[in-house]
Design a protein around this motif. Structure first.
Motif, mmCIF file in Angstrom:
data_model
loop_
_atom_site.group_PDB
_atom_site.id
_atom_site.type_symbol
_atom_site.label_atom_id
_atom_site.label_comp_id
_atom_site.label_asym_id
_atom_site.label_seq_id
_atom_site.Cartn_x
_atom_site.Cartn_y
_atom_site.Cartn_z
ATOM 1 N N HIS A 199 36.815 48.727 40.290
ATOM 2 C CA HIS A 199 36.545 46.970 39.554
ATOM 3 C C HIS A 199 34.922 46.493 40.630
ATOM 4 O O HIS A 199 34.846 47.293 41.581
ATOM 5 N N SER A 239 43.844 39.940 31.551
ATOM 6 C CA SER A 239 44.427 40.417 31.587
ATOM 7 C C SER A 239 45.838 40.033 32.932
ATOM 8 O O SER A 239 46.654 40.116 33.069
ATOM 9 N N TYR A 291 42.172 37.952 36.847
ATOM 10 C CA TYR A 291 42.082 39.602 36.582
ATOM 11 C C TYR A 291 41.200 39.640 35.397
ATOM 12 O O TYR A 291 41.457 39.393 34.221
ATOM 13 N N SER A 350 39.010 42.556 32.604
ATOM 14 C CA SER A 350 39.056 44.332 31.687
ATOM 15 C C SER A 350 38.503 44.171 30.867
ATOM 16 O O SER A 350 38.140 43.782 30.053
ATOM 17 N N HIS A 408 44.047 47.877 34.475
ATOM 18 C CA HIS A 408 44.210 46.504 34.299
ATOM 19 C C HIS A 408 42.930 45.764 34.952
ATOM 20 O O HIS A 408 42.535 44.308 34.470
ATOM 21 N N HIS A 409 42.065 46.056 35.263
ATOM 22 C CA HIS A 409 40.941 45.440 36.013
ATOM 23 C C HIS A 409 39.529 45.723 36.114
ATOM 24 O O HIS A 409 39.909 47.488 36.810
ATOM 25 N N ILE A 419 37.360 41.338 39.280
ATOM 26 C CA ILE A 419 38.417 40.434 39.864
ATOM 27 C C ILE A 419 37.059 39.093 40.050
ATOM 28 O O ILE A 419 36.410 39.123 41.088
#
Length: 296
Positions: free
Chosen positions: A9, A33, A41, A43, A48-49, A52
């Protein structure tokens, strides 16, 4: 040496958080997400991400997250990093789905976050927007590109895929030609963030979609010489530059030492090398990037 395996990320501060979230969801086609009072966050699919977003006075990239392999030991990686004289911080439950993380600054001040990712999240691709496959790479302007390149290779285990002259390095941590780009321009700041598309037809529809929604191309479409990927660049609402790319060179076998052959390669086999500062290194199809892009 314990090496990072993939970019997981990137974290950005932006003045208008809601507008940038809208861009990543409605225009790029990422999934929101999670969102709390401090961060949003976003994705692509299995993590999940991938992005950010946090509110800040100035648009900038503050953190990059990297994933270790499933059998790698995070504690051993922390000791390995500290042996370089680098101050590390261990964080428990710092982000959604990440239970343990080693954090430290690179040579230009960007925070590195290294961790082991839990089980895949199994999120679906969206049905609106550009819908990229994944976060591909992040590029930075540097005051000392030689020092920064050495840091990524010595501390994180990156390999050099190519140089343009002695001022622009392309570094890989997996099969993709580059995950981090570093260009010596006299300042330390974000250059661009790149997301992978399927192919040329996906790039065509993406450019049409961006145009219909008020986004003009800064540069491209074209084909880079270094990495040989198709590319196009535009600005997000925060002012940060986004690259969309496809057909990036890959080194499937490090022992063989060359990138998978493609008809558009100029060398056969295509091995890591120092490219001259020449327009073909930047764009095999046409013009160099406009001056405004390098100043953003």
């Amino acid at each position: 040496m314990i090496r990072v395996r993939k970019i997981a990320h990137a974290c950005y501060e932006v003045p208008d958080l809601d507008k940038q979230v809208e861009y990543y969801t409605d225009i790029l086609g990422l999934t929101l997400s999670a969102k709390d009072k401090e961060a949003a966050y976003l994705s692509s699919t299995i993590d999940h991400h991938s992005v950010i977003l946090k509110k800040g006075a100035q648009a900038k990239c503050t953190h990059i997250g990297f994933q270790l392999g499933p059998e790698d030991d995070l504690g051993a990686f922390e000791k390995q990093t500290a042996a370089h004289g680098i101050k590390t911080t261990r964080k428990k439950d710092p982000e959604p789905t990440i239970s343990d993380m080693v954090s430290f600054a690179d040579s230009k001040g960007t925070t590195m976050e290294v961790f082991k990712r839990p089980d895949p999240q199994h999120q679906k691709f969206q049905t609106k927007g550009v819908i990229p496959h994944k976060l591909g790479h992040v590029a930075f302007h540097c005051t000392d590109v030689q020092q920064a390149t050495k840091f990524y290779c010595d501390v994180l285990g990156f390999r050099v895929s190519d140089w343009m002259g002695d001022f622009f390095s392309f570094l890989r941590c997996g099969v993709d030609h580059h995950t981090i780009n570093l260009i010596g321009t006299g300042s330390d700041r974000h250059f661009h963030t790149a997301f992978e598309l399927r192919d040329w037809s996906h790039m065509q529809t993406a450019c049409d979609f961006l145009s219909q929604n008020g986004y003009r191309m800064l540069w491209g479409p074209g084909r880079h010489g270094i990495g040989h990927n198709l590319f196009c660049y535009h600005q997000s609402p925060s002012g940060l530059i986004t690259e969309l790319f496809a057909e990036l060179d890959q080194m499937k076998d490090e022992e063989l030492g060359y990138f998978e052959p493609r008809p558009w390669h100029r060398d056969n086999p295509q091995k890591p090398k120092v490219w001259p500062k020449d327009p073909n290194a930047a764009n095999l199809w046409g013009p160099m990037p406009p001056d405004e892009m390098m100043k953003l």
